[in-house]
Scaffold this motif. Structure first.
Motif, PDB file in Angstrom:
ATOM      1  N   GLN A 288       0.765  -1.224  -0.130  1.00  0.00           N
ATOM      2  CA  GLN A 288      -0.043   0.022   0.017  1.00  0.00           C
ATOM      3  C   GLN A 288       0.815   1.401  -0.005  1.00  0.00           C
ATOM      4  OE1 GLN A 288      -0.816   2.227   2.816  1.00  0.00           O
ATOM      5  NE2 GLN A 288       1.130   1.295   3.827  1.00  0.00           N
ATOM      6  N   SER A 289       2.041   1.238   0.214  1.00  0.00           N
ATOM      7  CA  SER A 289       2.874   2.103   0.214  1.00  0.00           C
ATOM      8  C   SER A 289       3.038   2.723  -1.245  1.00  0.00           C
ATOM      9  CB  SER A 289       4.622   1.849   0.782  1.00  0.00           C
ATOM     10  OG  SER A 289       4.925   1.033   0.012  1.00  0.00           O
ATOM     11  N   PHE A 292      -0.067   4.928  -1.022  1.00  0.00           N
ATOM     12  CA  PHE A 292       0.076   5.962  -0.022  1.00  0.00           C
ATOM     13  C   PHE A 292       1.357   6.983  -0.153  1.00  0.00           C
ATOM     14  CE2 PHE A 292      -3.224   3.483   1.935  1.00  0.00           C
ATOM     15  CZ  PHE A 292      -3.985   4.329   2.292  1.00  0.00           C
ATOM     16  N   ILE A 295       0.795  10.197  -2.238  1.00  0.00           N
ATOM     17  CA  ILE A 295      -0.101  10.863  -1.413  1.00  0.00           C
ATOM     18  C   ILE A 295       0.713  11.994  -0.500  1.00  0.00           C
ATOM     19  CG2 ILE A 295      -2.248  11.171   0.223  1.00  0.00           C
ATOM     20  CD1 ILE A 295      -2.975  10.292  -2.450  1.00  0.00           C
ATOM     21  N   MET A 333      -5.756   7.009  -5.721  1.00  0.00           N
ATOM     22  CA  MET A 333      -6.219   6.157  -4.704  1.00  0.00           C
ATOM     23  C   MET A 333      -7.143   5.421  -5.691  1.00  0.00           C
ATOM     24  SD  MET A 333      -5.353   6.162  -1.779  1.00  0.00           S
ATOM     25  CE  MET A 333      -4.658   6.918  -0.254  1.00  0.00           C
ATOM     26  N   PHE A 372      -9.359   2.723   0.260  1.00  0.00           N
ATOM     27  CA  PHE A 372      -8.513   3.879  -0.348  1.00  0.00           C
ATOM     28  C   PHE A 372      -9.419   5.038  -0.829  1.00  0.00           C
ATOM     29  CE2 PHE A 372      -5.055   0.497  -1.929  1.00  0.00           C
ATOM     30  CZ  PHE A 372      -4.724   0.387  -0.700  1.00  0.00           C
ATOM     31  N   ALA A 375      -9.566   7.233   2.220  1.00  0.00           N
ATOM     32  CA  ALA A 375      -8.139   7.615   2.643  1.00  0.00           C
ATOM     33  C   ALA A 375      -7.414   8.603   2.230  1.00  0.00           C
ATOM     34  CB  ALA A 375      -7.403   6.285   2.788  1.00  0.00           C
ATOM     35  N   GLY A 376      -7.620   8.743   0.948  1.00  0.00           N
ATOM     36  CA  GLY A 376      -6.716   9.893   0.325  1.00  0.00           C
ATOM     37  C   GLY A 376      -7.099  11.341   0.765  1.00  0.00           C
ATOM     38  N   ILE A 379      -6.274  11.972   4.289  1.00  0.00           N
ATOM     39  CA  ILE A 379      -4.916  12.237   4.390  1.00  0.00           C
ATOM     40  C   ILE A 379      -4.523  13.889   4.144  1.00  0.00           C
ATOM     41  CG2 ILE A 379      -2.371  11.922   3.813  1.00  0.00           C
ATOM     42  CD1 ILE A 379      -3.565   9.018   3.519  1.00  0.00           C
ATOM     43  N   GLU A 430     -12.004   3.996   7.973  1.00  0.00           N
ATOM     44  CA  GLU A 430     -11.882   5.061   7.016  1.00  0.00           C
ATOM     45  C   GLU A 430     -13.114   5.980   6.776  1.00  0.00           C
ATOM     46  OE1 GLU A 430      -9.222   6.194   5.948  1.00  0.00           O
ATOM     47  OE2 GLU A 430      -7.908   4.646   6.422  1.00  0.00           O
TER      48      GLU A 430
END
Length: 455
Positions: A288-289, A292, A295, A333, A372, A375-376, A379, A430
């Motif tokens: 997932q890095s 993410f 981002i 995402m 996802f 989440a974006g 963040i 999320e």
């Protein structure tokens, strides 16, 4: 003249071009970092699945180290950018040096952790001394005790970012990651006459890469960054400046540290099913890095833009940068979601992909990746709050998502004794976080003081 242009870039360059100019290099460098994270685990997985599980158990402490370094970096970045926007050169210089002081103190703390706390930390998760524990203790001890390169690198890179020189940070991060990737197989498997060090080799490769990147970042600041002057006399502790950095940085530290608590507790929940579930969870974090990290690169470019233009009282530019960041984050995402949904088995094969790992990992990646979509935006919202001095809002979002919602949900779902249900805790959390984040960012923007705005 050249210096003046460099100082004003964040206040005069077209916003779309500026965000791309600032965030583009950071996104590239973050992707290189993500590649290093994945390749590092891939090589370790070639040893055996126990070694891969060990890295998953070490991750919460590593994440805590990242939390401290990057959290302080957020405070350093924001305060230097704001000072430059307000044309307070001496203040910018002092924030840079006080930031270096704080990061140096942080290294001493992790030196002690590496020497005395690595073994208890691993054993409390595993429950007994076995091969997984031995691997984890070795890896974590080296990474923490030799983390001076990491703290030097992250501080000096944040100083470069705060003055708009993100291209230089792309170079330093990329060089460090490439060196790590090259050294990994050499030191792990003893290639070209080097000793075969196993997981210790992976840790040593990481440390060497960080040290080279840190030294390169120091060179870049001294030779390529005229906006900040480094004076040893400014290292003397100054309460006002330290508190300003900590005011913004501590919420960010706590926010990322909460991730360490979450990962630690999730490891405890998952290992009750099987150690392969822990390995899958670790693999997910590596994969997932790639989604993410871009981002975070976008945010690293956005934070100084927001801070600078707020300091310069240029409201329209700041708000346009925020809108563009939201759009870019959601596009990234969606791409990540499609990849995780369409090819989870191929992703797992990168890490050995045993039959048990595939049976656990394929549904896990598909279920977790639905988060996802939310989440974006969350963040980016948190970074906006941090850039405008509302770090406590970001902390509240992270705490609510991971401690108040995710862990209780995961624990309760685990009581049903069906592993696939545990992964549902991530999208549930999320949805809660995006709701809270958008409320906070709206409140932050509505209460800004524009009384000194330019006509």
């Amino acid at each position: 003249m050249e210096k003046q242009l460099a100082e004003n870039k964040m206040g005069v360059m077209p916003v779309g071009k500026l965000l791309f100019n600032m965030a583009g290099p950071m996104i590239v460098s973050m992707l290189v970092q993500a590649l290093y994270n994945v390749v590092d685990s891939m090589f370790v997985a070639m040893m055996n699945e126990d070694a891969l599980s060990a890295l998953s158990l070490a991750f919460p402490m590593q994440n805590l180290m990242i939390a401290v370094g990057s959290g302080l970096g957020v405070g350093i970045n924001a305060m230097i950018s704001r000072s430059l926007g307000e044309k307070r050169q001496e203040a910018a210089n002092r924030y840079a040096m006080q930031g270096l002081l704080l990061e140096g103190i942080s290294y001493l703390v992790f030196l002690l952790i590496g020497l005395f706390a690595a073994a208890p930390f691993i054993l409390v998760q595993v429950g007994e001394m076995n091969r997984i524990a031995e691997y984890g203790i070795t890896y974590l001890s080296i990474c923490c005790a030799c983390s001076f390169g990491f703290f030097m690198q992250i501080t000096l890179e944040r100083i470069l970012q705060s003055t708009g020189r993100t291209m230089l940070t792309m170079i330093t991060q990329s060089v460090g990651a490439v060196i790590n990737i090259i050294l990994d197989p050499i030191l792990i498997f003893g290639l070209f006459g080097a000793p075969e060090l196993g997981v210790a080799g992976a840790a040593i490769a990481t440390v060497i890469g960080q040290c080279v990147a840190g030294l390169l970042a120091l060179y870049m600041n001294l030779k390529k960054n005229p906006d900040i002057q480094f004076h040893v006399r400014l290292l003397r502790p100054c309460r006002e400046y330290l508190l300003q950095i900590l005011y913004i940085g501590i919420p960010s530290i706590l926010m990322v540290s909460i991730g360490s608590i979450m990962t630690f507790c999730m490891n405890k929940i998952l290992i009750a099913f099987t150690s392969t579930a822990v390995a899958v969870f670790g693999v997910y974090f590596k994969l997932q890095s790639f989604v993410f990290m871009p981002i975070f690169g976008l945010n690293n470019g956005l934070v100084p833009i927001v801070s600078f233009n707020y300091g310069a009282r240029k409201r329209e530019r700041m708000e346009r940068a925020i809108r563009l960041a939201y759009i870019a984050a959601e596009v990234i995402m969606i791409i990540g979601l499609l990849i995780f949904q369409l090819m989870p088995d191929k992703l797992l094969f990168l890490f050995g992909g045993s039959e048990e790992m595939l049976s656990i990992g394929v549904p896990a990646l598909r279920i977790i990746s639905t988060s996802f979509l939310f989440a974006g935006l969350a963040i980016v919202s948190s970074s906006i709050c941090q850039a405008l001095g509302r770090g406590l809002y970001s902390l509240a979002v992270s705490f609510g998502r991971q401690i108040v919602v995710l862990l209780p949900a995961a624990f309760l779902l685990s009581r049903l004794d069906v592993l696939n249900l545990v992964w549902l805790a991530f999208p549930i959390a999320e949805i809660a976080s995006i709701t809270l984040a958008l409320i906070f960012v709206r409140r932050t923007l509505r209460h800004l003081d524009w009384s000194k705005a330019e006509n």
